[in-house]
Design an enzyme around this catalytic site. Structure first.
Site, PDB file in Angstrom:
ATOM      1  N   VAL A 151       0.830  -1.207   0.000  1.00  0.00           N
ATOM      2  CA  VAL A 151       0.000   0.000   0.000  1.00  0.00           C
ATOM      3  C   VAL A 151       0.868   1.263   0.000  1.00  0.00           C
ATOM      4  O   VAL A 151       0.652   2.177  -0.802  1.00  0.00           O
ATOM      5  CB  VAL A 151      -0.962   0.004   1.214  1.00  0.00           C
ATOM      6  CG1 VAL A 151      -1.614   1.372   1.388  1.00  0.00           C
ATOM      7  CG2 VAL A 151      -2.037  -1.054   1.008  1.00  0.00           C
TER       8      VAL A 151
ATOM      9  N   LYS B 281      15.030  -2.925   2.467  1.00  0.00           N
ATOM     10  CA  LYS B 281      14.005  -2.478   1.516  1.00  0.00           C
ATOM     11  C   LYS B 281      14.345  -1.077   0.989  1.00  0.00           C
ATOM     12  O   LYS B 281      14.286  -0.814  -0.215  1.00  0.00           O
ATOM     13  CB  LYS B 281      12.641  -2.467   2.216  1.00  0.00           C
ATOM     14  CG  LYS B 281      11.475  -2.316   1.271  1.00  0.00           C
ATOM     15  CD  LYS B 281      10.138  -2.389   1.993  1.00  0.00           C
ATOM     16  CE  LYS B 281       9.552  -3.778   1.988  1.00  0.00           C
ATOM     17  NZ  LYS B 281       8.157  -3.816   2.449  1.00  0.00           N
TER      18      LYS B 281
ATOM     19  N   GLU C 183      -7.734   2.521   2.379  1.00  0.00           N
ATOM     20  CA  GLU C 183      -7.284   2.258   1.002  1.00  0.00           C
ATOM     21  C   GLU C 183      -8.063   1.068   0.433  1.00  0.00           C
ATOM     22  O   GLU C 183      -8.222   0.056   1.102  1.00  0.00           O
ATOM     23  CB  GLU C 183      -5.777   1.978   1.000  1.00  0.00           C
ATOM     24  CG  GLU C 183      -5.212   1.749  -0.383  1.00  0.00           C
ATOM     25  CD  GLU C 183      -5.664   2.810  -1.379  1.00  0.00           C
ATOM     26  OE1 GLU C 183      -5.433   4.011  -1.139  1.00  0.00           O
ATOM     27  OE2 GLU C 183      -6.263   2.442  -2.404  1.00  0.00           O
TER      28      GLU C 183
ATOM     29  N   LEU D  97      -7.328  -0.198  -2.846  1.00  0.00           N
ATOM     30  CA  LEU D  97      -6.660  -0.778  -4.019  1.00  0.00           C
ATOM     31  C   LEU D  97      -6.610  -2.299  -3.928  1.00  0.00           C
ATOM     32  O   LEU D  97      -6.642  -2.879  -2.837  1.00  0.00           O
ATOM     33  CB  LEU D  97      -5.243  -0.216  -4.167  1.00  0.00           C
ATOM     34  CG  LEU D  97      -4.197  -0.478  -3.068  1.00  0.00           C
ATOM     35  CD1 LEU D  97      -3.606  -1.881  -3.132  1.00  0.00           C
ATOM     36  CD2 LEU D  97      -3.086   0.532  -3.180  1.00  0.00           C
ATOM     37  N   ARG D  98      -6.585  -2.925  -5.122  1.00  0.00           N
ATOM     38  CA  ARG D  98      -6.424  -4.385  -5.176  1.00  0.00           C
ATOM     39  C   ARG D  98      -5.012  -4.690  -5.626  1.00  0.00           C
ATOM     40  O   ARG D  98      -4.538  -4.106  -6.608  1.00  0.00           O
ATOM     41  CB  ARG D  98      -7.377  -4.994  -6.221  1.00  0.00           C
ATOM     42  CG  ARG D  98      -8.837  -4.834  -5.925  1.00  0.00           C
ATOM     43  CD  ARG D  98      -9.643  -5.059  -7.207  1.00  0.00           C
ATOM     44  NE  ARG D  98      -9.275  -4.118  -8.253  1.00  0.00           N
ATOM     45  CZ  ARG D  98      -9.555  -4.259  -9.556  1.00  0.00           C
ATOM     46  NH1 ARG D  98     -10.193  -5.334  -9.981  1.00  0.00           N
ATOM     47  NH2 ARG D  98      -9.197  -3.343 -10.432  1.00  0.00           N
TER      48      ARG D  98
ATOM     49  N   CYS E 217      -5.632  -9.490   3.198  1.00  0.00           N
ATOM     50  CA  CYS E 217      -6.703  -8.580   3.641  1.00  0.00           C
ATOM     51  C   CYS E 217      -7.997  -9.273   4.067  1.00  0.00           C
ATOM     52  O   CYS E 217      -8.406  -9.140   5.222  1.00  0.00           O
ATOM     53  CB  CYS E 217      -6.997  -7.554   2.550  1.00  0.00           C
ATOM     54  SG  CYS E 217      -5.657  -6.364   2.362  1.00  0.00           S
TER      55      CYS E 217
END
Ligand code: NAD
Length: 431
Positions: free
Chosen positions: A11, A35, A151, A153-154, A260
């Site tokens: 995300v 990262k 959020e 979003l997929r 999720c």
């Protein structure tokens, strides 16, 4: 605007990159040093279609940068987004320690007015707690506002979803941050819904639980289809043309997974219970989901009789198409169950093999999907990657010791598969 995103995962990285793409000045913060190093050197920690190009473009233009320092992110921005994990605890409640820690870190770093926006998925009333926490730990005693901006979003379609959202939900405790939040989202030309903060948090849990419910509903219908000889795809098409219902999320399958739906469902059940409501409907959604996998495993065992020492090919490891994410993946769960039964596995996924290797050991990872069936007693389709529809079926049939194909995603036509000589078992299509 100057924006900071704390947590640079699926995300956070998409959010930060898309904000940079529309012209904001964005800093992405993550505590994971590897990262940040990888991102700074032009590498990508996740696979998401179209994301890498956008990251490179916005780093080059100077709109997007990465750091390990929350202090730097807070100092240099006016609006701070929180996009850290909110995992499940054993009892189904949410582990909010990541959110609480970030709230304290932001509070300690604040020296001027900030808007703190929670983008992580959290139970209702979390925003109020974040606000209390910041107040308690902010030594400089500066003004701030806490906002909820869930959020939607997929994964696999995240960039598109973020750039063209159906709606943007913004929950506020006071009217003060409204103008700035409008400015943040203005370039997206999307409908913005302003609500109180508790309603915004509830919208996310209620929406995800409803989508999970829709999947479990069609999976329950798939059982009736199998028992009666009907075809669940035809039923779903007929239902889905009703505009009140819609065709999306009506594909019978192995069940839902991912980072999720299972966690948000558990969290919603748990917070409802805490607030005095027994959400039995959602517990049934969970039960149908786990039964769906059990029934698929049973189908495999009944067909093969003895699974021990059989070699089984599995196509798909990601929890769904277009992603490398294997968190709570039904495909991985299936592999682990088959291993427990004593099966030897040959597996392939277009993008998720590296991430799967951390969890799924003692299997053969096959680079080409068309080589998976070689020497197998059966082949399974576990993730709905579109490329699997282009599998060389003739080659697969010849490569299998017996032409048995279990399709957990209903990718092929039953009659055609039988014509090709397969013993073809799918979900909710005939007995
Ligand atoms: P993720 O695990 O991919 O990323 C989270 C990142 O936060 C990690 O990189 C981690 O190192 C970092 N982090 C943790 N603590 C930190 C700290 N104190 N300071 C800085 N960085 C920190 O998680 P995700 O999938 O992006 O999910 C984040 C939130 O968004 C969750 O609440 C999730 O439910 C929600 N959400 C996820 C999706 C999705 O599709 N993945 C969609 C909508 C909402």
């Amino acid at each position: 605007m100057k924006l900071t995103i704390i947590g640079t995962g699926y995300v956070g990285l998409v959010t930060g990159t898309c904000f940079a793409e529309v012209g904001h000045q964005v800093i992405c913060v993550d505590r994971d040093e590897n990262k940040v190093k990888l991102l700074k050197s032009g590498g990508m920690p996740i696979y998401e279609p179209g994301l890498q190009e956008l990251v490179q473009k916005n780093v080059a233009s100077g709109n997007l940068s990465f750091t390990n320092s929350t202090v730097e992110g807070v100092e240099k921005s006016d609006v701070i987004f929180i996009a850290v994990p909110t995992p499940s605890m054993n009892d189904g409640s949410v582990d909010l320690s990541f959110i609480e820690l970030v709230a304290r870190e932001i509070a300690a770093a604040m020296t001027s007015y900030k808007i703190v926006v929670d983008k992580s998925t959290v139970p209702v009333k979390t925003g109020e707690k974040v606000s209390e926490t910041i107040k308690r730990y902010c030594k400089a005693k500066v003004e701030f506002d806490v906002v909820s901006n869930p959020e939607f979003l997929r994964e696999g379609f995240a960039v598109d979803d973020f750039m063209k959202p159906d709606r943007v939900v913004i929950g506020v405790l006071t009217q003060r941050p409204v103008a700035a939040m409008k400015e943040v989202y203005e370039p997206f030309n999307a409908p913005i819904i302003f609500t109180d903060i508790n309603s915004a948090e509830l919208i996310k849990h209620a929406a995800n639980s409803f989508l999970a419910l829709k999947i479990s509903y069609i999976n329950a219908v798939s059982q009736i289809c199998e028992a009666s000889g009907a075809n669940v795809q035809e039923v779903a098409n007929g239902m889905g043309m009703d505009l009140r219902i819609g065709r999306k999320f009506l594909d019978a399958s192995l069940g839902f997974g991912g980072s999720c739906f299972p966690k948000d469902l558990s969290a919603f059940i748990h917070i409802s219970e805490e607030l005095g409501y027994d959400f039995a409907l959602l517990r049934e959604v969970q039960k149908i989901n786990s039964e769906q996998m059990n029934r698929f495993v049973k189908k495999i065992i009944e067909t093969l009789w003895v699974v021990k020492d059989k070699t089984i090919g599995v196509l798909g490891l990601a929890f769904k198409q277009n992603t490398d994410d294997v968190r709570m993946s039904p495909a991985l769960d299936l592999c682990l169950r088959l291993q427990k039964e004593g099966a030897r596995l040959r597996v392939h996924d277009p993008k998720a093999m590296e991430k799967a290797k951390a969890v799924l050991k003692d299997v053969i990872y096959v680079d080409d999907m068309n080589d998976v069936a070689d020497g197998c007693d059966a082949l399974i389709i576990a993730t709905e990657w579109p490329e699997f529809k282009k599998l060389d079926l003739e080659r697969a049939r010849k490569a299998l010791t017996h032409p048995i194909l279990f399709d957990g995603r209903n990718l092929f036509d039953v009659e055609e598969m039988e014509k090709l000589g397969f013993i073809y078992k799918s979900i909710g299509r005939g007995r």
